[in-house]
Design a protein around this motif. Structure first.
Motif, PDB file in Angstrom:
ATOM      1  N   VAL A  54      61.881  79.827  69.003  1.00  9.63           N
ATOM      2  CA  VAL A  54      61.221  78.602  68.538  1.00  9.63           C
ATOM      3  C   VAL A  54      60.157  78.925  67.492  1.00  9.63           C
ATOM      4  O   VAL A  54      60.006  78.213  66.488  1.00  9.63           O
ATOM      5  N   VAL A  55      59.428  80.009  67.724  1.00 10.92           N
ATOM      6  CA  VAL A  55      58.405  80.430  66.755  1.00 10.92           C
ATOM      7  C   VAL A  55      59.049  80.739  65.409  1.00 10.92           C
ATOM      8  O   VAL A  55      58.531  80.354  64.345  1.00 10.92           O
ATOM      9  N   MET A  56      60.171  81.444  65.425  1.00  8.25           N
ATOM     10  CA  MET A  56      60.838  81.824  64.180  1.00  8.25           C
ATOM     11  C   MET A  56      61.268  80.579  63.394  1.00  8.25           C
ATOM     12  O   MET A  56      61.087  80.502  62.169  1.00  8.25           O
ATOM     13  N   ILE A  57      61.801  79.585  64.095  1.00 12.69           N
ATOM     14  CA  ILE A  57      62.241  78.356  63.431  1.00 12.69           C
ATOM     15  C   ILE A  57      61.037  77.604  62.857  1.00 12.69           C
ATOM     16  O   ILE A  57      61.059  77.120  61.718  1.00 12.69           O
ATOM     17  N   TYR A  58      59.967  77.536  63.647  1.00 11.00           N
ATOM     18  CA  TYR A  58      58.773  76.798  63.201  1.00 11.00           C
ATOM     19  C   TYR A  58      58.137  77.435  61.966  1.00 11.00           C
ATOM     20  O   TYR A  58      57.814  76.735  60.988  1.00 11.00           O
TER      21      TYR A  58
ATOM     22  N   ALA B 298      51.268  83.177  77.035  1.00  7.98           N
ATOM     23  CA  ALA B 298      50.006  82.785  76.408  1.00  7.98           C
ATOM     24  C   ALA B 298      49.667  83.695  75.230  1.00  7.98           C
ATOM     25  O   ALA B 298      49.139  83.234  74.211  1.00  7.98           O
ATOM     26  N   VAL B 299      49.987  84.983  75.356  1.00  6.56           N
ATOM     27  CA  VAL B 299      49.745  85.938  74.262  1.00  6.56           C
ATOM     28  C   VAL B 299      50.562  85.550  73.036  1.00  6.56           C
ATOM     29  O   VAL B 299      50.083  85.633  71.901  1.00  6.56           O
ATOM     30  N   ILE B 300      51.804  85.109  73.249  1.00 12.61           N
ATOM     31  CA  ILE B 300      52.646  84.681  72.126  1.00 12.61           C
ATOM     32  C   ILE B 300      51.975  83.531  71.384  1.00 12.61           C
ATOM     33  O   ILE B 300      51.894  83.515  70.146  1.00 12.61           O
ATOM     34  N   GLY B 301      51.466  82.542  72.128  1.00 12.95           N
ATOM     35  CA  GLY B 301      50.803  81.414  71.495  1.00 12.95           C
ATOM     36  C   GLY B 301      49.533  81.816  70.764  1.00 12.95           C
ATOM     37  O   GLY B 301      49.283  81.369  69.645  1.00 12.95           O
ATOM     38  N   TYR B 302      48.739  82.679  71.387  1.00 18.33           N
ATOM     39  CA  TYR B 302      47.477  83.098  70.775  1.00 18.33           C
ATOM     40  C   TYR B 302      47.731  83.919  69.510  1.00 18.33           C
ATOM     41  O   TYR B 302      47.120  83.672  68.465  1.00 18.33           O
TER      42      TYR B 302
END
Length: 305
Positions: free
Chosen positions: A142-146, A191-195
């Motif tokens: 999802v991060v990669m797409i965003y 949480a680390v991924i989001g931060y």
């Protein structure tokens, strides 16, 4: 006074450092694996309540002396509420057996009560482990797409590789030191991924703006300028967050100790990767000003008479 740290001068040393950490992490994960807690391996969980405070180390020593294996003892809520985790297979009279052992180790006037006794099966633990791994992979996808939609594909690759770098090194440290890996640690990794993503996006946004405005500068100068402009924000945010996590780590109790440890390690590694890993990868992928310029819109010519 404007800061002018030459971050990119050390990018090759940073790559070597990251490479060594990644190799050590992968090697430890392959050889030792993770020290999975009862949430994943299965076992028995008991909650007992004392009338008076009983030292946790005395409780743990008494249970280990009685032959119980992989015992973890921690306070739960108050100092008189004790949570006991062990790899012992569940049976009907196990709670009473543990209660008798603990009562024998306590003083005569310190009565205790068994509040609950539960068993976590190995099949449930395997399902949690698999679903947790899928959750991590889904978060990275999802991060990669965003990031690709907001910035550009090269930024997306750099951001995901930086996040993968942070998660893998955090897992590697848990493997190297054999810290217990439970569901709270899995939550900390998410949480680390989001931060880390938030830090990376702040830097990426500044890099994009600098590429568009600093037309006579080379990519290395542009990267350095972007990192210097966001340095105060990155360090202050990380510093204040780590202060809170250190408080949780040392005085928050055993129940959230592993959670605080994973977050502390992840944020420190994430701050480093926001400065070096993502930006260095953009240089390796030869990011150019043309990659970031908005497409020109052709004006339609009205050729009607």
């Amino acid at each position: 006074m404007k800061k002018a740290f030459d971050f990119m001068k050390l990018r090759y040393a940073a790559m070597v450092f990251s490479g060594l950490l990644l190799l050590a992490s992968i090697g430890s994960l392959a050889v030792q694996g993770l020290n999975f807690g009862l949430d994943f391996t299965g076992g028995t969980l008991l909650e007992v309540q004392y009338d008076k405070v009983q030292p946790v180390d005395q409780i743990s020593t008494a249970l280990q002396a009685a032959g119980y294996k992989d015992v973890t003892v921690q306070t739960f809520g108050s100092e008189t509420d004790i949570l006991v985790r062990m790899s012992e297979s569940f049976r009907d009279n196990l709670g009473n057996e543990v209660l008798a052992v603990l009562q024998g180790a306590a003083t005569a006037d310190n009565k205790l009560t068994l509040l609950r006794s539960e068993f976590v099966g190995a099949n449930v633990g395997e399902e949690l482990r698999d679903q947790g791994g899928l959750a991590l992979l889904l978060a990275l996808a999802v991060v990669m797409i965003y990031v690709a939609a907001r910035f550009q594909l090269k930024f997306s690759v750099g951001a995901v590789m930086a996040l993968f770098h942070d998660v893998l090194i955090t897992l590697g440290l848990f493997s190297i030191f054999q810290w217990e890996f439970d569901l709270t640690v899995l939550a900390a990794l998410l949480a680390v991924i989001g931060y880390s993503l938030n830090d990376t996006i702040v830097v990426a946004d500044r890099i994009r703006e600098n590429f568009r405005t600093m037309r006579r500068s080379d990519p290395i100068e542009i990267m350095n300028d972007a990192l210097n402009q966001t340095l105060d924000r990155t360090l202050m945010t990380s510093f204040t967050t780590v202060l809170v996590l250190l408080a949780l780590l040392f005085v928050g109790g055993e129940l959230i100790h592993n959670f605080a440890m994973a977050l502390t390690v992840g944020i420190v590694i994430g701050t480093y990767s926001s400065i070096y890993v993502a930006a260095s990868l953009l240089l390796l992928m030869k990011l150019t000003r043309e990659d970031l310029m908005p497409p020109e819109v052709e004006e339609e010519i009205d050729d009607r008479p």
